[in-house]
Design a protein around this motif. Structure first.
Motif, PDB file in Angstrom:
ATOM      1  N   GLU A  62       5.995   3.788  -8.699  1.00  0.00           N
ATOM      2  CA  GLU A  62       5.326   2.298  -8.811  1.00  0.00           C
ATOM      3  C   GLU A  62       6.251   0.976  -8.936  1.00  0.00           C
ATOM      4  O   GLU A  62       5.566   0.362  -7.746  1.00  0.00           O
ATOM      5  N   ARG A 101      -0.991  -0.981  -8.123  1.00  0.00           N
ATOM      6  CA  ARG A 101      -2.216  -0.978  -6.905  1.00  0.00           C
ATOM      7  C   ARG A 101      -1.655   0.699  -6.490  1.00  0.00           C
ATOM      8  O   ARG A 101       0.149   0.349  -6.599  1.00  0.00           O
ATOM      9  N   ARG A 102      -2.033   1.238  -6.042  1.00  0.00           N
ATOM     10  CA  ARG A 102      -1.551   2.630  -5.293  1.00  0.00           C
ATOM     11  C   ARG A 102      -0.507   1.860  -3.743  1.00  0.00           C
ATOM     12  O   ARG A 102      -1.265   0.954  -3.546  1.00  0.00           O
ATOM     13  N   GLN A 114      -3.141   0.700  -1.458  1.00  0.00           N
ATOM     14  CA  GLN A 114      -3.785  -0.408  -1.644  1.00  0.00           C
ATOM     15  C   GLN A 114      -3.111  -1.693  -1.579  1.00  0.00           C
ATOM     16  O   GLN A 114      -3.596  -2.364  -2.156  1.00  0.00           O
ATOM     17  N   LEU A 149      -7.342  -5.250  -3.472  1.00  0.00           N
ATOM     18  CA  LEU A 149      -7.280  -4.974  -4.523  1.00  0.00           C
ATOM     19  C   LEU A 149      -8.288  -5.280  -4.999  1.00  0.00           C
ATOM     20  O   LEU A 149      -8.152  -6.539  -5.447  1.00  0.00           O
ATOM     21  N   ASP A 187      -3.591  -7.047 -10.756  1.00  0.00           N
ATOM     22  CA  ASP A 187      -2.719  -6.053 -10.948  1.00  0.00           C
ATOM     23  C   ASP A 187      -2.033  -6.502 -11.006  1.00  0.00           C
ATOM     24  O   ASP A 187      -1.125  -8.019 -11.219  1.00  0.00           O
ATOM     25  N   HIS A 203      -0.576  -9.005  -8.339  1.00  0.00           N
ATOM     26  CA  HIS A 203      -1.316 -10.411  -8.407  1.00  0.00           C
ATOM     27  C   HIS A 203      -0.925 -10.974  -9.224  1.00  0.00           C
ATOM     28  O   HIS A 203      -0.653 -12.826  -9.136  1.00  0.00           O
TER      29      HIS A 203
END
Length: 293
Positions: A32, A115-116, A119, A123, A127, A130
């Protein structure tokens, strides 16, 4: 804004009454943190010469270039010393009244998830990248920080006047997708642009969208869409002017006037507009969605 009208009260299990939750920075995995670093590196290459001076100063002074997802406590300490703001974690989109209360009290709500890797480019729900990379650097600017707090107070009033949709357009076309005229040309400051690799280029370079001088009533009558590039960008002359208009306007009679008028379609150009760039609408036509009057 938050697209929060569909979110139900009360707060979810584990959240406080104001919907805040611990960020729990230690729970982020190396993967992450790597997503944050990938996104940061990509935007850091794009934004010089594109982002506003205020945004770039905020990015530097808040030390967001430090590897990994920022710790909200450390970030809030730096931000509080600059403008009195802090960043608080929430589990996702929050109700409008909660959102406005936080803004009015200089608390910026941010999702604590990221996000993953698949992504990176889009998205739907905001998240931590952003929210923090996109929004927080502007909160280090004293004038914009005051504007955000004033918007929060205005949102509380708008809820009681039935004008939430109209006020949300002001947020959309400034905080999320705003442009500013600087001595060296147009620059981006809206979080939806600065956090997006594709829109960072599209907003300034593509011939398709209109770029229109900011007018408060015009903005609050103008429709927008949340799932594609914008076809209208509104250009403010300065953050001082944006704040001045916001705090000096009596919104109650303005809402009454606007609510009696039709909405302005996306991509429309009005005779009274200050047109900085009249868009070709090529992108919108290719998507099958241009509305031009």
């Amino acid at each position: 804004m938050t697209e929060a009208t569909a979110v139900l009260n009360p707060p979810p299990e584990g959240a406080n009454a104001d919907w805040t939750i611990p960020q729990d920075w230690a729970h982020y995995t190396p993967a992450e943190h790597a997503v944050w670093d990938t996104l940061f590196a990509r935007q850091a290459k794009l934004l010089p010469g594109r982002a506003s001076d205020a945004y770039l100063r905020g990015l530097d002074v808040l030390k967001l270039s430090k590897p990994g997802i920022p710790d909200f406590e450390e970030l809030s300490d730096r931000l509080m010393a600059l403008t009195g703001w802090q960043v608080v974690a929430v589990p996702g989109l929050v109700p409008d009244d909660v959102f406005f209360d936080h803004l009015a009290n200089r608390r910026f709500v941010a999702g604590n998830f990221i996000r993953r890797p698949d992504q990176l480019d889009y998205l739907q729900e905001p998240d931590v990248f952003h929210d923090v990379f996109g929004h927080v650097p502007m909160l280090a600017d004293p004038v914009f920080a005051d504007y955000m707090a004033a918007y929060g107070r205005g949102g509380q009033r708008a809820l009681g006047l039935g004008a939430l949709k109209q006020l949300s357009r002001l947020y959309w076309y400034t905080v999320e997708f705003g442009l500013i005229a600087e001595p060296d040309g147009l620059r981006i400051y809206g979080s939806g642009i600065v956090s997006s690799a594709a829109e960072s280029v599209f907003a300034l370079d593509d011939p398709s969208p209109n770029r229109i001088g900011f007018d408060l009533k015009r903005v609050m009558r103008t429709e927008y869409r949340i799932d594609d590039f914008q076809q209208n960008y509104f250009v403010i002359p300065s953050f001082d002017e944006l704040l001045r208009v916001t705090v000096e306007t009596d919104f109650a009679p303005l809402y009454a006037e606007i609510l009696a008028q039709p909405d302005i379609p996306i991509a429309a150009i009005l005779p009274e507009d200050e047109v900085i760039t009249r868009g070709t609408q090529e992108y919108a036509r290719a998507k099958g969605g241009a509305q031009i009057v």
